[in-house]
Design an enzyme around this catalytic site. Structure first.
Site, PDB file in Angstrom:
ATOM      1  N   ASP A 379      99.770  38.000 -17.442  1.00 50.97           N
ATOM      2  CA  ASP A 379      98.685  38.241 -18.367  1.00 50.97           C
ATOM      3  C   ASP A 379      97.451  37.571 -17.768  1.00 50.97           C
ATOM      4  OD1 ASP A 379      97.275  38.312 -20.971  1.00 50.97           O
ATOM      5  OD2 ASP A 379      97.730  36.168 -20.954  1.00 50.97           O
ATOM      6  N   LYS A 547     101.583  46.758 -23.167  1.00 50.64           N
ATOM      7  CA  LYS A 547     102.057  45.734 -22.233  1.00 50.64           C
ATOM      8  C   LYS A 547     103.564  45.870 -22.122  1.00 50.64           C
ATOM      9  CE  LYS A 547      98.547  42.117 -22.394  1.00 50.64           C
ATOM     10  NZ  LYS A 547      98.260  40.705 -22.258  1.00 50.64           N
ATOM     11  N   ASP A 570     101.291  39.172 -26.021  1.00 51.23           N
ATOM     12  CA  ASP A 570     102.242  39.177 -24.906  1.00 51.23           C
ATOM     13  C   ASP A 570     103.697  39.117 -25.373  1.00 51.23           C
ATOM     14  OD1 ASP A 570     100.196  39.111 -22.925  1.00 51.23           O
ATOM     15  OD2 ASP A 570      99.928  36.974 -23.345  1.00 51.23           O
TER      16      ASP A 570
HETATM   17  P1  ADP Z   1      94.723  39.107 -22.187  1.00 52.18           P
HETATM   18  O1  ADP Z   1      95.636  40.242 -22.317  1.00 52.18           O
HETATM   19  O2  ADP Z   1      93.981  39.094 -20.871  1.00 52.18           O
HETATM   20  O3  ADP Z   1      95.361  37.795 -22.477  1.00 52.18           O
HETATM   21  P2  ADP Z   1      93.849  39.586 -24.834  1.00 52.18           P
HETATM   22  O4  ADP Z   1      94.715  40.763 -24.953  1.00 52.18           O
HETATM   23  O5  ADP Z   1      94.256  38.359 -25.530  1.00 52.18           O
HETATM   24  O6  ADP Z   1      93.582  39.271 -23.295  1.00 52.18           O
HETATM   25  O7  ADP Z   1      92.425  40.023 -25.302  1.00 52.18           O
HETATM   26  C1  ADP Z   1      91.937  41.294 -24.881  1.00 52.18           C
HETATM   27  C2  ADP Z   1      90.555  41.547 -25.384  1.00 52.18           C
HETATM   28  O8  ADP Z   1      90.587  41.754 -26.798  1.00 52.18           O
HETATM   29  C3  ADP Z   1      89.625  40.401 -25.165  1.00 52.18           C
HETATM   30  O9  ADP Z   1      89.004  40.479 -23.909  1.00 52.18           O
HETATM   31  C4  ADP Z   1      88.641  40.570 -26.299  1.00 52.18           C
HETATM   32  O10 ADP Z   1      87.650  41.478 -25.940  1.00 52.18           O
HETATM   33  C5  ADP Z   1      89.470  41.160 -27.398  1.00 52.18           C
HETATM   34  N1  ADP Z   1      89.920  40.176 -28.376  1.00 52.18           N
HETATM   35  C6  ADP Z   1      91.190  39.771 -28.603  1.00 52.18           C
HETATM   36  N2  ADP Z   1      91.261  38.871 -29.580  1.00 52.18           N
HETATM   37  C7  ADP Z   1      89.998  38.655 -29.974  1.00 52.18           C
HETATM   38  C8  ADP Z   1      89.369  37.837 -30.969  1.00 52.18           C
HETATM   39  N3  ADP Z   1      90.060  37.007 -31.747  1.00 52.18           N
HETATM   40  N4  ADP Z   1      88.041  37.917 -31.103  1.00 52.18           N
HETATM   41  C9  ADP Z   1      87.325  38.724 -30.334  1.00 52.18           C
HETATM   42  N5  ADP Z   1      87.841  39.520 -29.399  1.00 52.18           N
HETATM   43  C10 ADP Z   1      89.147  39.507 -29.214  1.00 52.18           C
HETATM   44 MG    MG Z   2      96.479  36.031 -22.878  1.00 53.56          MG
END
Ligand code: ADP
Ligand code: MG
Length: 678
Positions: A379, A547, A570
């Site tokens: 991730d 995912k 995740d």
């Molecule tokens: P990753 O998969 O890289 O860990 P996430 O899936 O947690 O990232 O987040 C993906 C996208 O969703 C972030 O880049 C953001 O744009 C948006 N996002 C997720 N959670 C939030 C939140 N609580 N507030 C604002 N945006 C969010």
């Molecule tokens: Mg993450």
């Protein structure tokens, strides 16, 4: 070793110190293999050690009064000598009765193993020798032999009990690194405090992906909870105001305020304890192989012993005493002690090595999977990047930031934390939010004064019906703020790649493992991170269920997949992967879903993990081959097969060989200690 015994919590068998194995079919934490009396691991080890020293003390006079001892010192035999021997041997026998106790359990459970063999050998030897004491015509005694055997076995069991205690201690150490803080609500403010500072009556905020730190009642908000740790069912349970929440229940999507009423024993700290004991009860798959080998060995030994007893007198014209001596030697030599030590000694050292290298292996049976993973899927946010976002630009008016900060106060996402902190610095006070929902991998929603707002990614906004034109593309992480009609503003944030990430990817490539990255973030950010790190495959704007599907798709190509992640989004992928690795600093759901936790949250530790698994597995195989292989030669020798060539094993040499094989197995395991993982 005593499968009929069971207790309602996991731990160790108080008699022999072996770990209890939880019964997988039963969802509650009932574990089998235990006795009614309660004794802790160190107590078990102490018990064996005490017996060992007593027997050591008794062995000296016994040796002096035995025939070889007498010949050595050169005094003449006297009438009472055999009775003195009998007396001392009987006391030693008494201290060895613990093995008969174990044998009784084995037999009752029809899981005949080492203890059955040992008891047969010791019992037959003792009875036979006693008979010889009273009927000197029998001309044979094994007092010294069986006593030595008891002595060796007591020490072996002491080592075993001690090593499993040591592994438990190491795990308890690492568990201290895991507890998260709780969000205490006081005078309308939320502050993070350590779990042990919580008291009955405190109100805490539980955010998406987090566990309730103790039992309590919801006083505001609503969410779906996973209570699988209590009910064994992972179906979400909807909860709202006035509903009870149990410590350790995971809040899945909403955010709630819980008034705690059962802080203490059963709170999350106890949960971590549980996690540790669960970790101790899982066994490497190869353990099953060792157990099966031990069973076959037992039957083979019995068969060979009986054959020796029948064949020598009937077909080779030997005395019954001669045949009996051989039969006892067979039982002694086949005693699968080395086999019993082969795997546990390695896994104990492996556990400690893992802990020292930032790895908490919750599920030992995944070790075999780790050693042969083909693909590591990582991730991005929080795993490869630090997850410590800084706000770089805000557009839209102050209300947009206020709305975002108010909603994000309920979020457990690192982006949320960054926005809240930024607003705080701008002296913007958050307002009350109702009906908060986390939209994993996309953002969040909630109502302020009955108006619904959304904060989140471009993906969330296009899903809500906004057009691409309203969403300018930048190579920053962007969070949009919108109501149902219009976009109110946007916040740009940037994160930093963890300094160790590059080394981690290089290390994985060196091990011949491919690396993919899955992220919910936008493609621009994903590409730039992917390129900087030299990642083989990059998937951007991936939603939680996707995912999971990406992992599944790799698996359908016959690849063994390791997933590494930290977030709510995740968790499904962590469970689906052949092995799930959670970032220790991540959410509780991720830690719960993972098989292994990186306690230092350092991606480089993944490389150490794979190295460790490979080495450990090789050691286990080596030990198994040695423990089984030695019997291939030793058994026929003990049965007298090589007598025509002048090679005959006496019971004491048998006992010595048997313990030597255990020593070799332990020594081989100990070489792991010197292993450097990074
Ligand atoms: P990753 O998969 O890289 O860990 P996430 O899936 O947690 O990232 O987040 C993906 C996208 O969703 C972030 O880049 C953001 O744009 C948006 N996002 C997720 N959670 C939030 C939140 N609580 N507030 C604002 N945006 C969010
Ligand atoms: Mg993450």
């Amino acid at each position: 070793m005593h499968p009929e015994v069971s207790q309602d919590h996991s731990g160790r068998c108080p008699d022999c110190g072996m770990d209890l194995v939880s019964e997988e079919s039963v969802p509650t934490n009932h574990s089998s293999h235990d006795h009614s009396s309660m004794m802790s691991g160190p107590q078990v080890a102490g018990n064996f050690l005490r017996r060992f020293w007593i027997v050591t003390g008794l062995l000296v006079p016994l040796a002096l009064f035995s025939t070889p001892g007498m010949n050595l010192i050169g005094y003449t035999d006297f009438v009472f000598r055999p009775y003195i021997e009998l007396g001392i041997a009987t006391v030693i026998f008494y201290f060895g009765l613990i093995f008969f106790e174990h044998a009784r359990h084995e037999i009752a459970a029809r899981q005949y193993g080492m203890m059955t063999l040992v008891s047969l050998a010791v019992g037959a030897g003792y009875l036979f020798s006693t008979a010889a004491t009273f009927f000197p015509a029998l001309q044979v005694e094994f007092y010294l032999e069986i006593s030595t055997l008891i002595w060796v076995l007591l020490f072996g069991h002491y080592l075993e009990a001690k090593s499993s205690t040591a592994a438990g201690d190491a795990l308890a150490e690492v568990a201290k690194l895991l507890p998260k803080q709780a969000h205490l609500v006081k005078n309308g403010q939320t502050i993070d405090v350590d779990l042990d500072q919580l008291r009955d009556g405190d109100v805490v905020l539980v955010k998406p992906g987090e566990k309730s730190p103790a039992d309590g009642v919801i006083i505001s908000g609503s969410a779906n909870f996973n209570e699988a740790h209590i009910s064994g069912e992972s179906r979400p349970v909807a909860k709202g105001k006035q509903d009870q929440v149990i410590a350790g229940a995971i809040c899945l999507d909403g955010s709630v305020q819980v008034k705690l009423n059962q802080v203490g024993e059963n709170s999350t700290i106890g949960q971590i304890q549980k996690l540790v004991s669960q970790a101790q009860t899982t066994k490497p798959q190869i353990q099953k192989l060792a157990d099966r080998a031990a069973k076959y060995l037992t039957f083979t030994a019995l068969g060979v012993a009986i054959s020796a007893l029948v064949i020598w007198p009937l077909f080779a014209g030997q005395t019954f005493v001669f045949a009996m001596t051989l039969a006892i030697t067979v039982l002694v030599i086949a005693c699968p002690h080395a086999l019993g030590l082969a795997i546990p000694t390695v896994s104990t050292i492996a556990t400690r090595l893992a802990v020292a290298n930032g790895l908490f292996i919750k599920n030992m049976s995944k070790l075999e999977v780790v050693k042969s993973v083909d693909y590591v899927v990582l991730d991005k946010t929080g795993t490869l990047t630090a997850g410590e976002f800084g706000v770089t630009k805000v557009s839209g008016d102050d209300t947009a930031l206020k709305i975002a900060a108010s909603l994000e106060a309920h979020s457990s996402h690192v982006i949320g934390a960054a926005i809240v902190k930024y607003a705080e610095n701008q002296k913007i006070k958050p307002v009350t939010v109702t009906d908060f929902r986390n939209l994993a991998g996309k953002g969040a929603t909630g109502k302020i004064n009955r108006v619904q707002y959304f904060v989140g990614s471009a993906k969330l906004m296009t899903d809500r019906g906004f057009s691409q034109k309203e969403l300018p593309q930048v190579d920053k992480t962007v969070v949009y703020i919108a109501n149902s009609k219009k976009i109110l503003g946007q916040i740009q944030l940037s994160d930093q790649i963890k300094p160790q990430s590059k080394e981690a990817i290089n290390g994985l490539h060196q091990l011949g493992v491919k690396v993919a990255m899955l992220t919910g973030d936008n493609p621009q950010v994903a590409q730039s991170v992917g390129q900087a790190l030299g990642i083989d495959k990059v998937f951007a704007q991936v939603l939680p269920e996707k995912k999971y599907e990406h992992v599944k798709q790799l698996q359908s190509q016959g690849l063994k997949v390791m997933m590494v992640g930290d977030g709510v989004n995740d968790a499904p992928a962590l469970t689906q992967a052949n092995v799930g690795v959670a970032i220790g600093a991540g959410t509780d759901v991720a830690v719960e879903a993972g098989d292994i936790v990186l306690t230092r949250s350092n991606p480089q530790d993944i490389v150490s993990l794979i190295r460790l698994a490979r080495r450990v597995y090789r050691k286990m195989v080596e030990n198994l081959i040695w423990a089984v292989g030695y019997n291939v030669v030793a058994l026929p020798a003990a049965a007298g097969l090589f007598i025509p060539w002048g090679i005959r094993l006496s019971p004491e040499v048998g006992a010595l060989l048997m313990s030597l094989s255990s020593v070799i197995v332990v020594a081989n395991a100990l070489t792991l200690k010197r292993m450097r993982l990074s």
